[in-house]
Scaffold this motif. Structure first.
Motif, mmCIF file in Angstrom:
data_model
loop_
_atom_site.group_PDB
_atom_site.id
_atom_site.type_symbol
_atom_site.label_atom_id
_atom_site.label_comp_id
_atom_site.label_asym_id
_atom_site.label_seq_id
_atom_site.Cartn_x
_atom_site.Cartn_y
_atom_site.Cartn_z
ATOM 1 N N LYS A 181 0.875 -1.180 0.000
ATOM 2 C CA LYS A 181 0.000 0.000 0.000
ATOM 3 C C LYS A 181 0.910 1.226 0.000
ATOM 4 O O LYS A 181 1.753 1.382 0.881
ATOM 5 C CB LYS A 181 -0.888 -0.001 1.234
ATOM 6 C CG LYS A 181 -1.788 1.214 1.346
ATOM 7 C CD LYS A 181 -2.616 1.118 2.627
ATOM 8 C CE LYS A 181 -3.488 2.331 2.829
ATOM 9 N NZ LYS A 181 -4.253 2.219 4.089
ATOM 10 N N VAL A 182 0.730 2.083 -1.000
ATOM 11 C CA VAL A 182 1.506 3.309 -1.126
ATOM 12 C C VAL A 182 0.530 4.461 -0.927
ATOM 13 O O VAL A 182 -0.358 4.671 -1.745
ATOM 14 C CB VAL A 182 2.196 3.403 -2.503
ATOM 15 C CG1 VAL A 182 3.010 4.681 -2.616
ATOM 16 C CG2 VAL A 182 3.066 2.180 -2.753
ATOM 17 N N ARG A 183 0.686 5.171 0.180
ATOM 18 C CA ARG A 183 -0.245 6.252 0.513
ATOM 19 C C ARG A 183 0.463 7.594 0.424
ATOM 20 O O ARG A 183 1.486 7.818 1.064
ATOM 21 C CB ARG A 183 -0.825 6.058 1.900
ATOM 22 C CG ARG A 183 -1.817 7.160 2.276
ATOM 23 C CD ARG A 183 -2.788 6.705 3.350
ATOM 24 N NE ARG A 183 -3.753 7.737 3.667
ATOM 25 C CZ ARG A 183 -4.863 7.999 2.979
ATOM 26 N NH1 ARG A 183 -5.140 7.288 1.904
ATOM 27 N NH2 ARG A 183 -5.683 8.953 3.344
ATOM 28 N N GLY A 184 -0.096 8.463 -0.377
ATOM 29 C CA GLY A 184 0.426 9.817 -0.509
ATOM 30 C C GLY A 184 -0.530 10.804 0.120
ATOM 31 O O GLY A 184 -1.747 10.661 -0.017
ATOM 32 N N THR A 185 0.003 11.807 0.836
ATOM 33 C CA THR A 185 -0.839 12.834 1.442
ATOM 34 C C THR A 185 -0.241 14.216 1.174
ATOM 35 O O THR A 185 0.972 14.406 1.225
ATOM 36 C CB THR A 185 -1.003 12.652 2.959
ATOM 37 O OG1 THR A 185 0.279 12.637 3.571
ATOM 38 C CG2 THR A 185 -1.734 11.377 3.298
ATOM 39 N N VAL A 186 -1.137 15.149 0.880
ATOM 40 C CA VAL A 186 -0.777 16.554 0.704
ATOM 41 C C VAL A 186 -1.748 17.361 1.537
ATOM 42 O O VAL A 186 -2.967 17.265 1.344
ATOM 43 C CB VAL A 186 -0.870 16.977 -0.780
ATOM 44 C CG1 VAL A 186 -0.590 18.467 -0.928
ATOM 45 C CG2 VAL A 186 0.079 16.174 -1.642
ATOM 46 N N MET A 187 -1.232 18.118 2.485
ATOM 47 C CA MET A 187 -2.049 18.972 3.356
ATOM 48 C C MET A 187 -3.227 18.214 3.966
ATOM 49 O O MET A 187 -4.360 18.684 3.973
ATOM 50 C CB MET A 187 -2.523 20.196 2.587
ATOM 51 C CG MET A 187 -1.368 21.066 2.167
ATOM 52 S SD MET A 187 -1.687 22.609 1.282
ATOM 53 C CE MET A 187 -3.373 22.671 0.940
ATOM 54 N N GLY A 188 -2.961 16.991 4.436
ATOM 55 C CA GLY A 188 -3.981 16.201 5.115
ATOM 56 C C GLY A 188 -4.914 15.423 4.212
ATOM 57 O O GLY A 188 -5.714 14.631 4.677
ATOM 58 N N ILE A 189 -4.834 15.634 2.911
ATOM 59 C CA ILE A 189 -5.679 14.898 1.961
ATOM 60 C C ILE A 189 -4.845 13.762 1.392
ATOM 61 O O ILE A 189 -3.744 13.986 0.883
ATOM 62 C CB ILE A 189 -6.195 15.821 0.839
ATOM 63 C CG1 ILE A 189 -7.029 16.937 1.443
ATOM 64 C CG2 ILE A 189 -6.984 15.024 -0.185
ATOM 65 C CD1 ILE A 189 -7.394 18.031 0.478
ATOM 66 N N GLY A 190 -5.370 12.539 1.494
ATOM 67 C CA GLY A 190 -4.584 11.388 1.081
ATOM 68 C C GLY A 190 -5.260 10.505 0.064
ATOM 69 O O GLY A 190 -6.474 10.548 -0.135
ATOM 70 N N MET A 191 -4.421 9.706 -0.584
ATOM 71 C CA MET A 191 -4.892 8.735 -1.556
ATOM 72 C C MET A 191 -3.940 7.540 -1.522
ATOM 73 O O MET A 191 -2.723 7.718 -1.378
ATOM 74 C CB MET A 191 -4.882 9.360 -2.946
ATOM 75 C CG MET A 191 -5.426 8.458 -4.007
ATOM 76 S SD MET A 191 -5.418 9.346 -5.561
ATOM 77 C CE MET A 191 -4.768 8.068 -6.587
ATOM 78 N N SER A 192 -4.505 6.354 -1.637
ATOM 79 C CA SER A 192 -3.682 5.141 -1.630
ATOM 80 C C SER A 192 -3.762 4.435 -2.975
ATOM 81 O O SER A 192 -4.803 4.416 -3.613
ATOM 82 C CB SER A 192 -4.168 4.177 -0.545
ATOM 83 O OG SER A 192 -4.033 4.753 0.729
ATOM 84 N N VAL A 193 -2.640 3.867 -3.377
ATOM 85 C CA VAL A 193 -2.577 2.985 -4.538
ATOM 86 C C VAL A 193 -1.889 1.710 -4.074
ATOM 87 O O VAL A 193 -1.246 1.683 -3.017
ATOM 88 C CB VAL A 193 -1.829 3.630 -5.727
ATOM 89 C CG1 VAL A 193 -2.590 4.839 -6.259
ATOM 90 C CG2 VAL A 193 -0.411 4.003 -5.365
ATOM 91 N N TYR A 194 -2.007 0.665 -4.848
ATOM 92 C CA TYR A 194 -1.432 -0.617 -4.467
ATOM 93 C C TYR A 194 -0.477 -1.100 -5.544
ATOM 94 O O TYR A 194 -0.785 -1.032 -6.722
ATOM 95 C CB TYR A 194 -2.545 -1.640 -4.215
ATOM 96 C CG TYR A 194 -3.387 -1.233 -3.037
ATOM 97 C CD1 TYR A 194 -3.032 -1.601 -1.744
ATOM 98 C CD2 TYR A 194 -4.510 -0.420 -3.201
ATOM 99 C CE1 TYR A 194 -3.768 -1.192 -0.665
ATOM 100 C CE2 TYR A 194 -5.264 -0.001 -2.119
ATOM 101 C CZ TYR A 194 -4.876 -0.396 -0.850
ATOM 102 O OH TYR A 194 -5.611 0.020 0.225
#
Length: 146
Positions: free
Chosen positions: A128-141
């Motif tokens: 699981k690769v989770r990216g966050t910018v200013m508290g907003i996140g998205m995960s990809v696998y």
């Protein structure tokens, strides 16, 4: 590392039995994101950190037969990097206590943005690769294939 605690004749496993090995992340991964199929290599740097680089893209060529470049990169010096050589993560470190990798940025070449990254295994072969910018996140696998 797995620690076995025995108290009053009862034994308990403490910690994650397959955790503690930051090098588990090293390998080749397959992923699909925003219609782009690619392969990513995660490797260990000499300083002990981890980096990730694209090593294969299904649609490497544009409509004119030219290799697609990293044209959305905010770093103008990297806009001539071929799409199958883009560095996605640099200097990522392993946190043995949390069994996660992070303390780095992940680059999204489809949008040209960098985000804080945190990686963890959902299964032994699914990252699981989770990216966050200013508290907003998205995960990809990313699925480990090697």
């Amino acid at each position: 590392m797995c620690i076995l605690l025995c108290l009053s004749g009862q034994c308990f496993a403490a910690g994650v039995c397959d955790g503690g090995d930051g090098d588990r992340i090293v390998g080749i991964y397959s992923t699909e994101y925003e219609g782009e199929e690619s392969r990513i290599s995660i490797f260990k740097e000499e300083d002990g950190t981890y980096s990730a680089r694209v090593v294969w893209v299904k649609n490497k060529y544009d409509g004119n037969g030219n290799v697609r470049m990293d044209e959305k990169n905010p770093d103008k010096s990297r806009r001539n990097v071929p799409c199958d050589e883009i560095v996605l993560i640099e200097n990522m470190s392993y946190n043995a206590d949390r069994d996660t990798w992070g303390n780095a940025k992940v680059y999204d070449p489809t949008r040209g943005i960098r985000a804080n990254v945190n990686c963890s295994f959902e299964t032994p072969a699914r990252l699981k690769v989770r990216g966050t910018v200013m508290g907003i996140g998205m995960s990809v696998y990313w699925d480990k294939i090697e």
